[in-house]
Design an enzyme around this catalytic site. Structure first.
Site, mmCIF file in Angstrom:
data_model
loop_
_atom_site.group_PDB
_atom_site.id
_atom_site.type_symbol
_atom_site.label_atom_id
_atom_site.label_comp_id
_atom_site.label_asym_id
_atom_site.label_seq_id
_atom_site.Cartn_x
_atom_site.Cartn_y
_atom_site.Cartn_z
ATOM 1 N N LEU A 191 0.808 -1.216 0.000
ATOM 2 C CA LEU A 191 0.000 0.000 0.000
ATOM 3 C C LEU A 191 0.842 1.268 0.000
ATOM 4 O O LEU A 191 0.353 2.365 0.234
ATOM 5 C CB LEU A 191 -0.965 -0.025 1.183
ATOM 6 C CG LEU A 191 -1.923 -1.227 1.127
ATOM 7 C CD1 LEU A 191 -2.721 -1.337 2.410
ATOM 8 C CD2 LEU A 191 -2.859 -1.121 -0.074
ATOM 9 N N CYS A 192 2.099 1.115 -0.319
ATOM 10 C CA CYS A 192 3.058 2.215 -0.325
ATOM 11 C C CYS A 192 2.934 3.026 -1.624
ATOM 12 O O CYS A 192 2.803 2.467 -2.699
ATOM 13 C CB CYS A 192 4.449 1.583 -0.267
ATOM 14 S SG CYS A 192 5.661 2.512 0.613
ATOM 15 N N HIS A 193 2.975 4.358 -1.511
ATOM 16 C CA HIS A 193 3.006 5.204 -2.697
ATOM 17 C C HIS A 193 4.418 5.199 -3.304
ATOM 18 O O HIS A 193 5.394 5.164 -2.563
ATOM 19 C CB HIS A 193 2.689 6.651 -2.327
ATOM 20 C CG HIS A 193 1.307 6.847 -1.788
ATOM 21 N ND1 HIS A 193 0.987 6.561 -0.478
ATOM 22 C CD2 HIS A 193 0.167 7.290 -2.366
ATOM 23 C CE1 HIS A 193 -0.299 6.838 -0.287
ATOM 24 N NE2 HIS A 193 -0.820 7.277 -1.411
ATOM 25 N N MET A 251 9.294 4.105 4.753
ATOM 26 C CA MET A 251 9.341 2.722 4.278
ATOM 27 C C MET A 251 10.533 2.493 3.358
ATOM 28 O O MET A 251 11.096 1.405 3.321
ATOM 29 C CB MET A 251 8.038 2.327 3.581
ATOM 30 C CG MET A 251 6.848 2.166 4.524
ATOM 31 S SD MET A 251 7.201 1.277 6.082
ATOM 32 C CE MET A 251 7.738 -0.321 5.478
ATOM 33 N N GLU A 252 10.920 3.528 2.598
ATOM 34 C CA GLU A 252 12.094 3.392 1.737
ATOM 35 C C GLU A 252 13.348 3.201 2.594
ATOM 36 O O GLU A 252 14.208 2.379 2.273
ATOM 37 C CB GLU A 252 12.239 4.630 0.839
ATOM 38 C CG GLU A 252 11.284 4.664 -0.343
ATOM 39 C CD GLU A 252 9.835 4.942 0.032
ATOM 40 O OE1 GLU A 252 9.567 5.322 1.200
ATOM 41 O OE2 GLU A 252 8.954 4.784 -0.839
ATOM 42 N N ASP A 290 23.250 -13.000 2.707
ATOM 43 C CA ASP A 290 23.456 -13.824 1.507
ATOM 44 C C ASP A 290 24.951 -13.986 1.197
ATOM 45 O O ASP A 290 25.406 -15.078 0.840
ATOM 46 C CB ASP A 290 22.745 -13.184 0.314
ATOM 47 C CG ASP A 290 22.940 -14.000 -0.957
ATOM 48 O OD1 ASP A 290 22.698 -15.221 -0.916
ATOM 49 O OD2 ASP A 290 23.332 -13.428 -1.987
#
Lengths: 174, 174, 174, 174, 174, 174
Positions: free
Chosen positions: D78-80, D126-127, D141
């Site tokens: 739901l992130c723009h 969020m970024e 990894d």
């Protein structure tokens, strides 16, 4: 003493970062890049026939170039995503002198010119370069069953305008 | 009469399709592609300094090339997605004669060699070509603040093996 | 003298490459990873209410985790794309002792367990780790308007099986 | 009676939507997030050696973090998508007390700090969180062949500024 | 009592998961899906003119459909990524009776047929459906400046074969 | 003589390009699109049960629709990437007369309505259309194990506002 020139993608510690453009002005910016594909007469004929039929290599390459421009910020690690407001891809044929590489047969060169525009804080050179490059790779893919020896050469920036660094116009040299 | 050579990406009606490979054999296939970036002495110095510091242009380009290989089937419209089982990117420096393009200053050429392998039904040439091309574009992006005139040239397939069409090995010629 | 342990992602020259797996056996492989999100009582209540209504935070996070698994090879630079044949995401609540971080209020911890399976040449650990991590980030995104202080902790591999390196099972310790 | 706190990602019917930000002000916004990776002495040594050679785990993780920031709007449902105008990723080493988890050997903790900026209508938390998380997953990894037991912990927002909700600054507590 | 039919995408707890296909047989599988676009005579004329010139709406839509097939596993949340080994997109024109919707003018219907093949563990229906749908959306995009009222209808599966559930062939009915 | 109507996606030479919008005004724009899925009573029951349990087909389809909107510029070849500032997806049930296609059983129709908003230079119609289409494809995917014959119909633009071409409002007609 003049400092060594330094890529803006590195910080003072020599580590990569995505350059901060928050403070830059929003201006209209344009970039033009080109690429060339040298190919055998057979491959060139195959493209030219397509111009008048439905099997159109250049139409596929043109769309791939436009899509390539839209993928730029995911392909080029430190590139900003900018609003791409126009992309066009043009092709023309250039005469090439006989070349050793094609063993005496006359070779053909297709030129691809990609033009891109944005209204943003940073330039659109990489989008034009990626479009020109992706279009050329697509021509290679479409025709590699005919001529695996095709060579993409001269992927380069032709011009740019807009932004603080001003206008760049390559002096033609080939 | 010999039929005209024809891209396998077109069907009989001249329309593009993704070629049907369901019936092809699964074999180990390898492709090697290369690209070259011609640049000013200043830009070349900037890369070389990076080899011994942390700001390493080639490390960024190498990762971009590997990622580029993974994006190939989304960039090249008619390319199949195949299992990419190995990718490596190597760089070396080549001597370049003085060039008119760089106005008398001696220019440098960086060569990028991309090697990719798959175990699949179709070849991995386009992945190697896209890796070599994306690595070169990334070098351009990293250094365009120093030398906007850099030119990517000679993106080409060096060799391939595996699959029904057998081995291809370019005769060096430039 | 025992050689220094070394990431397999580097070649002898210390440069990254995508490890060659062409010669490896195809086996069924499974990996389980987990993540935890510590949150305020208020945020935990908001999730729990959702279990019985339509606004279901965990349903959104579960889908994001599954999508995250499918993005792994594009997010993690040297990861191979492998056929992801099963992904499931489970959540449960764990008791957390009162914590200084939440200033005396009792905090809650949500655990996310991601299980992924492949039939391939290399393991699926990173897909499970990325799924657990993406699901947790999505819980954060959904509830950050209620509790910006939430912390994701303990993203880790719980177990793996299949492939030459055999079974790994973490000894629980926290 | 005080209404229950509610995620803004749900509408009145309890259904998810992408929040409407058309009416919000465009301002410069910044977010800082961090993550930590606890690892064995052996894994830590492997990274540290890399700092002075070419095989640089942190250089790969840094690029992955920057790319991760650019993928945020596709990973978090739901992130723009917002214009990401700067991203930087910094690493430092933290002392860790001897831990039961590492069976008596002293463990090391690497901290990753991701800073992101936008000029937009909604925040860039969020970024930054996704960048910190993706960088940590990449360290895992790169080194899982040496230490499969590494744990990512404390992925969290450190600070944010810009926008109507004002400044957030986490009180350090661990 | 017969159990309620249930989507295989839910587990016993009613939660979504990506269905485990590790144990399924690898077989050649094919799916054919179709879509229709009803449009004004003006829009239809615009497409037909393109067949004999270079501005070819259907060529663009065909490529978009093939690309759409390749994006399916990222668009459809619980879909497996499978090896897409062939995709073709065909168009034909169907007669449509005069329709109230187009206010007395005779309307035209373009049909798009997408055929996709895989050799894998699960079917390729969603790839064919997504290809047919994306091609139709692209026709809409290309012609919306001429006829914004175009309607996409009858996106549906025509047939599938391969796999345990055997052959499906829609009885034509409209 | 009135010129032939012509897609704006072609230039004077009949070649596709991404239309130049650099000079257009930035305004708030909204688009509403819808799609319908006709299904058997059995499939409809399966969805309706989900409304009160956790296995919620519509919740999955709603998220897929929102994600679909964010993928539009990569799916539709000549579409600009624009800032998507709001997306919502609503579902309702419509009565359908008995239909030959479902062989006497009464069929159900689910309608999906996608609303999207931007503040930009070009319209958001394709994002709304793609959202409505992707949501419908996801419903198909979720329920194809119950009813493979489901048909998506009437994917169409319901309204748009903002921008120079003004308001469009479809006259209801079916």
């Amino acid at each position: 003493m003049k400092p060594e020139p330094r890529s803006t993608h590195f910080n003072a510690a020599g580590e990569v970062h995505m350059v901060d453009v928050t403070g830059k002005d929003i201006t209209v910016r344009e970039a033009v890049a080109s690429s060339m594909i040298r190919m055998s007469a057979e491959a060139a004929e195959s493209i030219k026939r397509g111009d008048s039929k439905k099997g159109d290599v250049l139409a596929v390459a043109r769309l791939a170039g436009i899509s390539g421009a839209k993928w730029t910020s995911h392909l080029i690690p430190l590139c900003h995503a900018i609003p791409i407001e126009a992309v066009s891809i043009d092709f023309d044929w250039m005469e090439t002198a006989e070349s050793a590489e094609f063993q005496g047969s006359s070779a053909w060169t297709l030129r691809c010119i990609a033009t891109a525009r944005t209204t943003g804080k940073t330039g659109i050179e990489m989008e034009a370069m990626t479009a020109a490059s992706t279009a050329a790779l697509t021509v290679y893919d479409m025709l590699k069953s005919i001529d695996r020896e095709m060579v993409i050469h001269q992927v380069r920036l032709e011009s740019k305008s807009g932004g603080k660094s001003g206008v760049f116009l390559r002096e033609s040299s080939e």
